[in-house]
Design a protein around this motif. Structure first.
Motif, PDB file in Angstrom:
ATOM      1  N   UNK A  23     -12.705  14.157   7.185  1.00  0.00           N
ATOM      2  CA  UNK A  23     -12.163  12.848   7.564  1.00  0.00           C
ATOM      3  C   UNK A  23     -12.775  12.331   8.868  1.00  0.00           C
ATOM      4  N   UNK A  24     -12.931  13.205   9.829  1.00  0.00           N
ATOM      5  CA  UNK A  24     -13.506  12.799  11.114  1.00  0.00           C
ATOM      6  C   UNK A  24     -14.906  12.226  10.926  1.00  0.00           C
ATOM      7  N   UNK A  25     -15.732  12.920  10.158  1.00  0.00           N
ATOM      8  CA  UNK A  25     -17.089  12.438   9.910  1.00  0.00           C
ATOM      9  C   UNK A  25     -17.090  11.124   9.137  1.00  0.00           C
ATOM     10  N   UNK A  26     -16.147  10.963   8.207  1.00  0.00           N
ATOM     11  CA  UNK A  26     -16.104   9.722   7.431  1.00  0.00           C
ATOM     12  C   UNK A  26     -15.743   8.538   8.322  1.00  0.00           C
ATOM     13  N   UNK A  27     -14.807   8.726   9.255  1.00  0.00           N
ATOM     14  CA  UNK A  27     -14.446   7.655  10.184  1.00  0.00           C
ATOM     15  C   UNK A  27     -15.631   7.327  11.076  1.00  0.00           C
ATOM     16  N   UNK A  28     -16.298   8.363  11.572  1.00  0.00           N
ATOM     17  CA  UNK A  28     -17.462   8.156  12.445  1.00  0.00           C
ATOM     18  C   UNK A  28     -18.571   7.399  11.729  1.00  0.00           C
ATOM     19  N   UNK A  29     -18.699   7.622  10.440  1.00  0.00           N
ATOM     20  CA  UNK A  29     -19.752   6.970   9.679  1.00  0.00           C
ATOM     21  C   UNK A  29     -19.374   5.531   9.307  1.00  0.00           C
ATOM     22  N   UNK A  30     -18.117   5.278   9.000  1.00  0.00           N
ATOM     23  CA  UNK A  30     -17.703   3.954   8.519  1.00  0.00           C
ATOM     24  C   UNK A  30     -17.426   2.959   9.633  1.00  0.00           C
ATOM     25  N   UNK A  31     -16.952   3.421  10.767  1.00  0.00           N
ATOM     26  CA  UNK A  31     -16.574   2.493  11.851  1.00  0.00           C
ATOM     27  C   UNK A  31     -17.728   1.597  12.290  1.00  0.00           C
ATOM     28  N   UNK A  32     -18.928   2.137  12.544  1.00  0.00           N
ATOM     29  CA  UNK A  32     -20.023   1.255  13.018  1.00  0.00           C
ATOM     30  C   UNK A  32     -20.460   0.208  11.985  1.00  0.00           C
ATOM     31  N   UNK A  33     -20.213   0.459  10.716  1.00  0.00           N
ATOM     32  CA  UNK A  33     -20.644  -0.473   9.679  1.00  0.00           C
ATOM     33  C   UNK A  33     -19.605  -1.550   9.396  1.00  0.00           C
ATOM     34  N   UNK A  34     -18.437  -1.437  10.028  1.00  0.00           N
ATOM     35  CA  UNK A  34     -17.385  -2.417   9.830  1.00  0.00           C
ATOM     36  C   UNK A  34     -16.538  -2.169   8.592  1.00  0.00           C
ATOM     37  N   UNK A  35     -16.726  -1.035   7.938  1.00  0.00           N
ATOM     38  CA  UNK A  35     -15.947  -0.712   6.744  1.00  0.00           C
ATOM     39  C   UNK A  35     -14.548  -0.231   7.093  1.00  0.00           C
ATOM     40  N   UNK A  36     -14.327   0.031   8.355  1.00  0.00           N
ATOM     41  CA  UNK A  36     -13.025   0.548   8.754  1.00  0.00           C
ATOM     42  C   UNK A  36     -12.372  -0.352   9.765  1.00  0.00           C
TER      43      UNK A  36
END
Length: 36
Positions: A23-36
């Motif tokens: 989950x931590x890695x998924x948040x780190x990956x999605x936040x910069x792209x605006x998906x989160x």
């Protein structure tokens, strides 16, 4: 009601699509792209 195994399976498939392991890695990956 959704079983615990169903939730785990869905999460695992989402992580696979994102190319992450948790989950931590998924948040780190999605936040910069605006998906989160």
């Amino acid at each position: 009601m959704v079983s615990e195994n169903t939730v785990k399976t869905h999460l695992r498939r989402i992580y696979e699509k994102l190319g992450v392991d948790n989950r931590h890695d998924s948040v780190s990956r999605c936040r910069p792209t605006g998906q989160l």
